[in-house]
Write an enzyme that holds these catalytic residues in place. Structure first.
Site, PDB file in Angstrom:
ATOM      1  N   GLN A  50      22.670  20.692 -30.400  1.00 21.59           N
ATOM      2  CA  GLN A  50      22.830  19.818 -29.398  1.00 21.59           C
ATOM      3  C   GLN A  50      22.069  18.424 -29.277  1.00 21.59           C
ATOM      4  OE1 GLN A  50      25.430  19.742 -27.164  1.00 21.59           O
ATOM      5  NE2 GLN A  50      25.938  21.668 -26.369  1.00 21.59           N
ATOM      6  N   CYS A  51      22.414  17.641 -28.865  1.00 23.62           N
ATOM      7  CA  CYS A  51      21.498  16.428 -28.782  1.00 23.62           C
ATOM      8  C   CYS A  51      20.030  16.779 -28.261  1.00 23.62           C
ATOM      9  CB  CYS A  51      22.180  15.271 -27.780  1.00 23.62           C
ATOM     10  SG  CYS A  51      21.244  13.840 -27.664  1.00 23.62           S
TER      11      CYS A  51
END
Lengths: 158, 74
Positions: B12-13
């Site tokens: 994920q970011c």
């Protein structure tokens, strides 16, 4: 590579706000920026070691230390915390969706060279000592922050 | 000129760009970085990352939810 500076004041000690702060810090560092984070007031709790550190404190200092979350793993949500239930739910979902924890984001930020500076005045007020904070942090006052912020092109207060 | 494959699937970011940045630091100019990501925001992020870090985005494809980007290090 552009060496733009970014500064973030981390005032909040909430889980969600700590995550936002560290995601931005990691992202900025990964964009080639020099990043400095200043931790003040409740933000100090994010950097506390999870274990209890034996230090002689005044009664009020000890009480304050006991009332506040000890480290990134103990933070509550800024909304819908419900005595910690909200935070546990959030952490479960984050794990399912493979989102990094605050602790992982702190480690990542440090490995990218993000500077973590702790406000010494806040430490005094809240009775938190250097030994109680994680390794690799620096200690300074408002002038250091302003000096860095002057050179930065983005400055956030979270 | 080397070609480096980075598997950032499931990350994920800001995981993918952090990974990309770290790999890019160890690369020589002209090397190609191929990164595979499942985070949707990456499609826009990679363009911004390349612009800021002055690297060249050669190609960007979305193959059934897996975003594949090729970047030339400058």
């Amino acid at each position: 590579m552009d060496t733009n500076k970014k500064t973030i004041v981390v005032f909040s000690g909430d889980l969600d706000k700590a995550m936002a702060s560290f995601i931005i810090a990691n992202g900025a560092a990964a964009m080639g920026n020099e990043v400095t984070m200043f931790f003040t007031f409740w933000g100090l709790n994010i950097l506390r070691k999870p274990e209890k550190v034996k230090i002689k404190k005044s009664f009020l200092e000890a009480l304050f230390g006991w009332m506040m979350p000890r480290g990134a793993g103990m933070l509550g949500l800024s909304k819908m915390n419900f005595g910690g239930m909200g935070a546990s739910m959030m952490k479960t979902i984050m794990k399912q969706k493979n989102v990094s924890t605050v602790q992982e984001l702190i480690e990542s930020a440090q490995s990218l060279g993000v500077k973590l500076i702790v406000c010494t005045m806040s430490m005094d007020v809240m009775g938190i000592r250097e030994e109680e904070l994680i390794d690799g942090v620096e200690f300074a006052g408002v002038a250091t922050y302003l000096g860095e912020a002057d050179e930065a092109n983005v400055n956030l207060f979270i | 000129m080397a070609e480096i494959l980075i598997n950032a699937r499931g990350m994920q970011c800001p995981g993918p760009i952090v990974q990309l940045f770290k790999e890019a630091q160890n690369c020589a100019s002209g090397d190609i970085l191929c990164i595979e990501v499942t985070d949707h925001g990456f499609k826009k992020d990679i363009a911004a990352w390349c612009r800021k870090t002055k690297n060249e985005l050669i190609s960007l494809e979305d193959e059934g939810g897996v975003i594949k980007a090729r970047i030339k290090k400058n």
